[in-house]
Design a protein around this motif. Structure first.
Motif, PDB file in Angstrom:
ATOM      1  N   TYR A 255       9.235  76.396  -1.140  1.00 25.06           N
ATOM      2  CA  TYR A 255       9.691  76.397   0.250  1.00 25.06           C
ATOM      3  C   TYR A 255      10.330  75.056   0.564  1.00 25.06           C
ATOM      4  CZ  TYR A 255       5.271  73.877   0.912  1.00 25.06           C
ATOM      5  OH  TYR A 255       4.240  72.980   0.814  1.00 25.06           O
ATOM      6  N   TYR A 256      11.139  75.036   1.619  1.00 28.33           N
ATOM      7  CA  TYR A 256      11.723  73.781   2.085  1.00 28.33           C
ATOM      8  C   TYR A 256      10.639  72.896   2.708  1.00 28.33           C
ATOM      9  CZ  TYR A 256      16.430  75.830   1.723  1.00 28.33           C
ATOM     10  OH  TYR A 256      17.580  76.403   1.271  1.00 28.33           O
TER      11      TYR A 256
ATOM     12  N   LEU B  89      13.030  72.505   8.267  1.00 29.56           N
ATOM     13  CA  LEU B  89      14.315  73.114   8.597  1.00 29.56           C
ATOM     14  C   LEU B  89      14.775  72.586   9.949  1.00 29.56           C
ATOM     15  CD1 LEU B  89      16.475  75.312   7.868  1.00 29.56           C
ATOM     16  CD2 LEU B  89      15.142  76.871   9.289  1.00 29.56           C
TER      17      LEU B  89
ATOM     18  N   THR C 262       8.300  75.055   7.425  1.00 30.47           N
ATOM     19  CA  THR C 262       8.755  76.256   6.706  1.00 30.47           C
ATOM     20  C   THR C 262       7.778  76.634   5.587  1.00 30.47           C
ATOM     21  OG1 THR C 262      10.093  74.907   5.196  1.00 30.47           O
ATOM     22  CG2 THR C 262      11.176  75.754   7.190  1.00 30.47           C
TER      23      THR C 262
ATOM     24  N   TRP D  88       8.513  81.015   7.042  1.00 38.34           N
ATOM     25  CA  TRP D  88       8.645  80.651   5.632  1.00 38.34           C
ATOM     26  C   TRP D  88      10.117  80.691   5.269  1.00 38.34           C
ATOM     27  CZ3 TRP D  88       9.783  84.240   1.353  1.00 38.34           C
ATOM     28  CH2 TRP D  88       9.861  83.570   0.122  1.00 38.34           C
ATOM     29  N   CYS D  89      10.626  79.566   4.772  1.00 35.70           N
ATOM     30  CA  CYS D  89      12.020  79.456   4.345  1.00 35.70           C
ATOM     31  C   CYS D  89      12.041  78.800   2.972  1.00 35.70           C
ATOM     32  CB  CYS D  89      12.827  78.616   5.327  1.00 35.70           C
ATOM     33  SG  CYS D  89      12.901  79.289   7.009  1.00 35.70           S
TER      34      CYS D  89
ATOM     35  N   TYR E 244      18.758  83.323  10.478  1.00 36.84           N
ATOM     36  CA  TYR E 244      18.432  83.391   9.060  1.00 36.84           C
ATOM     37  C   TYR E 244      17.508  84.581   8.847  1.00 36.84           C
ATOM     38  CZ  TYR E 244      19.974  78.513   9.382  1.00 36.84           C
ATOM     39  OH  TYR E 244      20.687  77.377   9.634  1.00 36.84           O
ATOM     40  N   TYR E 245      17.832  85.434   7.880  1.00 37.40           N
ATOM     41  CA  TYR E 245      16.968  86.589   7.640  1.00 37.40           C
ATOM     42  C   TYR E 245      17.214  87.167   6.249  1.00 37.40           C
ATOM     43  CZ  TYR E 245      21.267  88.898   9.280  1.00 37.40           C
ATOM     44  OH  TYR E 245      22.568  89.287   9.466  1.00 37.40           O
TER      45      TYR E 245
END
Length: 326
Positions: A238-239, A242, A252, A266-267, A300-301
């Motif tokens: 994960y990052y 963000l 994230t 969560w990114c 974002y998706y």
């Protein structure tokens, strides 16, 4: 093997809606167990004493039980933290210098912790410190709190217990942690005792429940309301954070992968192999999934994803079709 609980009553659904709610396996946490009072400790001989706090009132728990002084008004309370349909109860005494057990008790239930309803008839308890006696209610009760009032007992009030009701057929009772380590005095594997089962005609204001695969058997398991804890969520990566503009950044980490969570998701970096994992702590029958993107500087998706599942975390099965999103 996949079993489907459809419009007809399925024995698998009946079983899932009449299973242990988590006293024995610690899904119900120590903080959810309270009592009117308890002994500081109880001698078991040889200069040894054991704990008798409410947290010890767990079926088949070794060297530990809730034990209280004699007198009217003693009770053991379980806070389930939200409404659960309860279908039965099992009790067990305690073996120490002698067999201590409750011979008869009454059960009260409440949805708010203030207004209580008590079953008009008492329930037959135990006849020794080891055996388990279970009562199935003729109609489920809806409650967030349960109190057990000992009425008659042998020598001392000592009790271990379990509650039964809707597990896979509704949301989990509380958080689903991995079993916590117990003190050295109590860490031996419990020797489970098979229960004697009776049916108790329970007076209840709730309507009888149709045990089919309906919405109650397909409700959220606890990501959004945090019953699934942060530690149960992991990811391939994960990052660190963000940017959402204005010099502000948001978290994230996997713990943010909760439906409708504000300013958090969560990114992960681009690339194959990224995954988000949920450890439910035990087997569940899972009936569906919902996903949501994130609004930051842009929307974002994830437009398409695949789902894998495992019972041991080592061997995984993947759905053959991926899931499309808008």
């Amino acid at each position: 093997m996949v079993r489907s609980c459809g419009t007809e009553v399925n024995p698998m659904c009946l079983w899932e809606c009449n299973t242990a709610l988590g006293l024995e396996d610690l899904r119900i946490q120590d903080s959810q167990l309270t009592a009117q009072s308890h002994f500081e400790s109880l001698s078991i001989g040889g200069g040894k004493s054991v704990d008798t706090e409410p947290k010890c009132a767990r079926l088949n728990k070794n060297n530990c039980a809730w034990c209280a002084p004699r007198g009217n008004g003693q009770y053991l309370q379980v806070d389930l933290r939200h409404d659960v349909k309860i279908t039965g109860i099992a009790t067990q005494g305690f073996e120490a210098l002698s067999d201590y057990y409750v011979k008869r008790y009454k059960v009260s239930h409440s949805r708010d912790g203030y207004t209580w309803s008590t079953f008009p008839q008492g329930m037959k308890g135990n006849h020794d410190g080891r055996s388990v006696v279970r009562h199935n209610f003729s109609s489920p009760i809806n409650a967030s709190y349960i109190r057990v009032y000992p009425v008659a007992y042998r020598y001392r009030i000592c009790m271990r217990m379990e509650l039964y009701g809707y597990t896979n057929c509704s949301s989990a009772v509380s958080t689903i942690p991995s079993p916590k380590p117990q003190s050295a005095a109590n860490n031996a594997a419990p020797e489970n005792v098979s229960p004697t089962i009776r049916t108790t005609a329970a007076l209840s204001t709730e309507k009888p429940v149709n045990l089919t695969w309906n919405n109650e058997c397909s409700s959220p398991l606890g990501l959004e309301d945090v019953r699934i804890e942060d530690s149960q969520l992991t990811a391939q990566s994960y990052y660190e954070s963000l940017s959402i503009g204005g010099g502000i950044s948001v978290d994230t980490e996997p713990k943010c992968a909760r439906l409708n969570k504000n300013n958090c998701a969560w990114c992960a970096p681009r690339g194959n192999g990224q995954y988000l994992q949920v450890d439910l702590g035990r087997d569940f029958k899972i009936t569906g999934i919902a996903t949501q993107g994130f609004e930051a500087l842009s929307d974002y998706y994830v437009k398409r994803y695949r789902v894998s599942h495992s019972r041991n975390g080592l061997r995984w099965s993947i759905f053959q079709v991926s899931i499309n999103l808008n």
